[in-house]
Scaffold this motif. Sequence first.
Motif, short mmCIF file in Angstrom:
data_model
loop_
_atom_site.label_atom_id
_atom_site.label_comp_id
_atom_site.label_asym_id
_atom_site.label_seq_id
_atom_site.Cartn_x
_atom_site.Cartn_y
_atom_site.Cartn_z
N VAL A 8 96.08 -1.75 56.08
CA VAL A 8 96.67 -2.96 56.41
C VAL A 8 98.30 -2.81 55.76
CG1 VAL A 8 96.77 -5.48 56.38
CG2 VAL A 8 94.78 -4.31 56.86
N ALA A 9 98.28 -2.87 54.37
CA ALA A 9 99.49 -2.62 53.86
C ALA A 9 99.34 -1.92 52.34
CB ALA A 9 100.00 -4.37 53.19
N ARG A 10 100.66 -1.68 51.90
CA ARG A 10 100.75 -1.01 50.46
C ARG A 10 101.64 -1.64 49.81
NH1 ARG A 10 99.52 3.98 48.05
NH2 ARG A 10 100.78 4.90 46.57
N GLY A 11 101.06 -2.13 48.47
CA GLY A 11 101.95 -2.91 47.53
C GLY A 11 102.23 -1.96 46.22
N GLY A 12 103.00 -2.70 45.53
CA GLY A 12 103.46 -1.92 44.21
C GLY A 12 102.06 -1.82 43.21
N MET A 13 101.14 -2.60 43.37
CA MET A 13 99.92 -2.41 42.94
C MET A 13 98.61 -2.11 43.41
SD MET A 13 98.18 -5.74 40.49
CE MET A 13 99.88 -6.04 40.11
N ALA A 14 98.56 -2.24 44.59
CA ALA A 14 97.16 -1.79 45.32
C ALA A 14 97.64 -1.61 46.86
CB ALA A 14 96.31 -2.89 45.24
N THR A 15 96.51 -0.98 47.32
CA THR A 15 96.59 -0.97 48.82
C THR A 15 95.49 -1.84 49.41
OG1 THR A 15 97.57 1.40 48.78
CG2 THR A 15 96.57 0.77 50.81
N VAL A 16 95.97 -2.41 50.56
CA VAL A 16 94.90 -3.07 51.32
C VAL A 16 94.43 -2.45 52.55
CG1 VAL A 16 94.29 -5.38 52.37
CG2 VAL A 16 95.78 -5.39 50.31
N TYR A 17 92.97 -2.27 52.63
CA TYR A 17 92.40 -1.62 54.15
C TYR A 17 91.55 -2.81 54.56
CZ TYR A 17 93.51 2.63 51.52
OH TYR A 17 94.10 3.68 50.93
N THR A 18 91.33 -2.39 55.94
CA THR A 18 90.24 -3.11 56.86
C THR A 18 89.04 -2.34 56.66
OG1 THR A 18 90.95 -2.25 58.86
CG2 THR A 18 92.05 -4.39 58.16
N ALA A 19 87.87 -3.06 56.38
CA ALA A 19 86.69 -2.35 56.31
C ALA A 19 85.53 -3.18 56.98
CB ALA A 19 86.37 -2.15 54.81
N VAL A 20 84.52 -2.35 57.14
CA VAL A 20 83.40 -3.26 58.02
C VAL A 20 82.16 -3.09 56.81
CG1 VAL A 20 81.69 -3.05 59.60
CG2 VAL A 20 83.85 -2.67 60.21
N ASP A 21 81.71 -4.28 56.48
CA ASP A 21 80.65 -4.44 55.42
C ASP A 21 79.23 -4.07 56.47
OD1 ASP A 21 78.51 -5.25 54.02
OD2 ASP A 21 79.30 -7.20 53.43
N GLU A 22 78.90 -2.88 56.34
CA GLU A 22 77.89 -2.31 57.22
C GLU A 22 76.57 -3.26 56.68
OE1 GLU A 22 77.66 1.69 56.70
OE2 GLU A 22 79.27 2.00 58.25
N ARG A 23 76.36 -3.85 55.76
CA ARG A 23 75.34 -4.51 55.48
C ARG A 23 75.22 -5.80 56.18
NH1 ARG A 23 74.01 -5.04 49.19
NH2 ARG A 23 74.42 -3.09 49.35
N LEU A 24 76.42 -6.67 56.16
CA LEU A 24 76.42 -8.02 56.87
C LEU A 24 77.22 -7.95 58.06
CD1 LEU A 24 77.31 -10.20 53.69
CD2 LEU A 24 74.92 -9.74 54.48
N GLU A 25 77.56 -6.91 58.46
CA GLU A 25 78.11 -6.31 60.01
C GLU A 25 79.24 -7.59 59.89
OE1 GLU A 25 75.28 -6.82 62.90
OE2 GLU A 25 74.32 -4.76 62.20
N ARG A 26 80.40 -7.46 59.13
CA ARG A 26 81.38 -8.29 59.04
C ARG A 26 82.52 -7.56 58.67
NH1 ARG A 26 81.06 -12.84 54.27
NH2 ARG A 26 80.57 -11.42 52.76
N THR A 27 83.67 -7.75 59.20
CA THR A 27 85.13 -7.17 58.80
C THR A 27 85.69 -8.03 57.47
OG1 THR A 27 85.58 -6.72 61.24
CG2 THR A 27 87.54 -6.68 59.63
N VAL A 28 86.00 -7.18 56.72
CA VAL A 28 86.48 -7.53 55.36
C VAL A 28 87.82 -6.89 54.85
CG1 VAL A 28 84.16 -8.21 54.45
CG2 VAL A 28 85.15 -5.70 53.93
N ALA A 29 88.45 -7.23 54.02
CA ALA A 29 89.55 -6.62 53.39
C ALA A 29 89.32 -6.12 51.95
CB ALA A 29 90.83 -7.66 53.33
N LEU A 30 89.60 -4.93 51.94
CA LEU A 30 89.41 -4.25 50.74
C LEU A 30 90.83 -3.61 49.90
CD1 LEU A 30 86.52 -1.77 49.89
CD2 LEU A 30 88.79 -0.97 49.28
N LYS A 31 90.95 -4.34 48.88
CA LYS A 31 92.04 -3.99 47.99
C LYS A 31 91.76 -3.05 46.87
CE LYS A 31 95.38 -6.83 47.13
NZ LYS A 31 96.56 -7.84 46.93
N ILE A 32 92.44 -1.87 46.63
CA ILE A 32 91.97 -0.87 45.70
C ILE A 32 93.26 -0.60 44.66
CG2 ILE A 32 92.30 0.86 47.20
CD1 ILE A 32 89.98 2.31 45.50
#
Length: 654
Positions: free
Chosen positions: A24-48
């Motif tokens: 989704v975006a890359r900042g100065g501290m972290a990168t944000v991705y869209t991901a699928v929670d395969e356990r609950l079957e929902r779309t989440v945002a993952l910041k690493i």
Amino acid sequence: MDTQVADTLLGSLIDGRYRIRGRVARGGMATVYTAVDERLERTVALKIIHPAQARDAHASLPGFVERFTDEAKTIARLTHPNVVAVYDQGTHAGLPYLVMEYVRGRTLRDILAERRRLNPPEALSILEQMLAAIAAAHRAGLVHRDVKPENVLVAEAPSGGAGNLIDSVVKVADFGLARAVEASAEEDAAGPLMATVAYVAPELVATGHADPRTDVYSAGIVLFEMLTGRVPYDGDKPVEVAWQHVDRDVPPPSKLVAGLPPVLDELVTRATRRDPAARPTDAGALLAEVQVVRDDLGNASAATAVFQQVAQPTVVVSTVRPADRPSWARLPEAKATPQPRRRRAEQRPGALTRLQLAWRQIVSDRRGRRAVTAALVAVALLVVTGGWWFGFGRYTVAPQLVNMPRAAAEAQAARGGFTVEYGEERFDEKVARDVVLVQQPASGDRIIKGGKITLILSLGPERYQVPDVLGKTFELAQVELDSARLTVARGPDRFDNNLPAGTVVAVDPPVGTQVKPGDKVTVVISKGKAPITVPNVIGKNITEARAILQQLGLQAVESYVDSEKPKDIVLGQDPADGAGAEQGGQIKLEVSKGPLAILVPRVVDLPCQQAKQLLESQQLKVRVDFNPNGTVRYQSPGENSQVPPGTEIAIGCF
């Protein structure tokens, strides 16, 4: 080229649960991705966290991971409709990550990049929801520390209207992430993490300290940018921008966008005071002010508010009503007060109203008249008592505190039940330091009992030390003396063997002397090393001294003084030996006149012992010849001779 192809995390399964689908975006501290929670079957945002950021914060140490985990737990407990929810946290390949609510929409930065600036109703609507989220964090003991448009997500409006920001749902992200990295950096002596410089609060720049008022300042800067389309400060280097927050006041938005209501200027000014104590105490306090301003603008613009953009003559017309807020963001509405129906004067002419009938019934009875009289007397007493209290009773006179030392003034005010605050101190030539110069209200003026008295203390006479300008050029010395509020005068230049030409060799008054502002300081400038070195002629006969000086091209200027030294001996010289002089320069010589001459008295025909005593009292030596007990028959030198002190006088006694 699609940069996502090179991202090795795309398609990865994180923690056996989260499948990364896109970046989704890359900042100065972290990168944000869209991901699928395969356990609950929902779309989440993952910041690493970026690997470089993790290295800078020593993320490889267990302490950093623990702090990051603790922050994630704290944020996860922060439940609010305007806060991006945190679902999970963990580490992947040694890099901490957060799993958060995925918000479909854009950041406030994207909206400002597209529209440049927003109209006041839209800006206030977004700010209200931002502050609602930040206030919830403040109540939970969290400080965001990095409030900026990039961390504000604007979801699609529930009404579905394109471009309708008033009904959009706003969510604030990144609570606590900066704090977790900052805590590790402080422990490893890497210094505090600086928030984005365009929005950073002055105290975070100057001392590194952050509290809820720090977020209030940043929110005020975000409001300024939403209203004007730009941040208040810019510069070539981030540190230059950061220190402008410390040194300058944020200008009113109306200076950049004509036609903005004054209440918006006041709101921005209140939120962005450089002194944290002058701002609202936290986001909740600022939220209350924003809601009042929004309602005031809504009531004032029941017709139409016209806002003209600076860059182009486009007019945006919008009607603002408090009811335009989302239901959860509205202030409680006052219940409508039913208006009494008026009877027409022509209806039932001569008929009495119910009030008139009741009044007649009361005054027709003696007890009723007494009750009415008592009520009127009670009301009159209340009016008189209240008027006396508000006009006179609650007031007293201010005590005399001027010319009292600070401690004595505070004690005197405390005895009268008053509190004391201090204004800006100032210099005074006649009043000593820490003595009261002025009080407000003045002595004898009216003041509410227990009220506040403002005191201005004296700094004493204004004095400055003459700065050390020796060895500096005249230009630099003049600048330094001018900055010390002193008047500069240039004295006659002189030779100096130690300092080069053009530099200061002396000042009058000397360096370190206490002087008043405006006092004159005379500066003497070196002419460099003199062509002739003055010789030492002290102890020489004046004739010899003249000859030595004449050989060097110098002129002797003599002055004679009384001295025990022999006559015509040089006692002193100016300039001293070793000093420099020009050809033809004058050397002042101090020359001995010799001892004072003594007039020898007559002692012939006096008894020998008496004559001896008389001569010795005149500082003369005596030699007695023949009979010491006889009578003086001759003396040498004779009477009335002039001789130096200590001269021996021979007397013959028979």
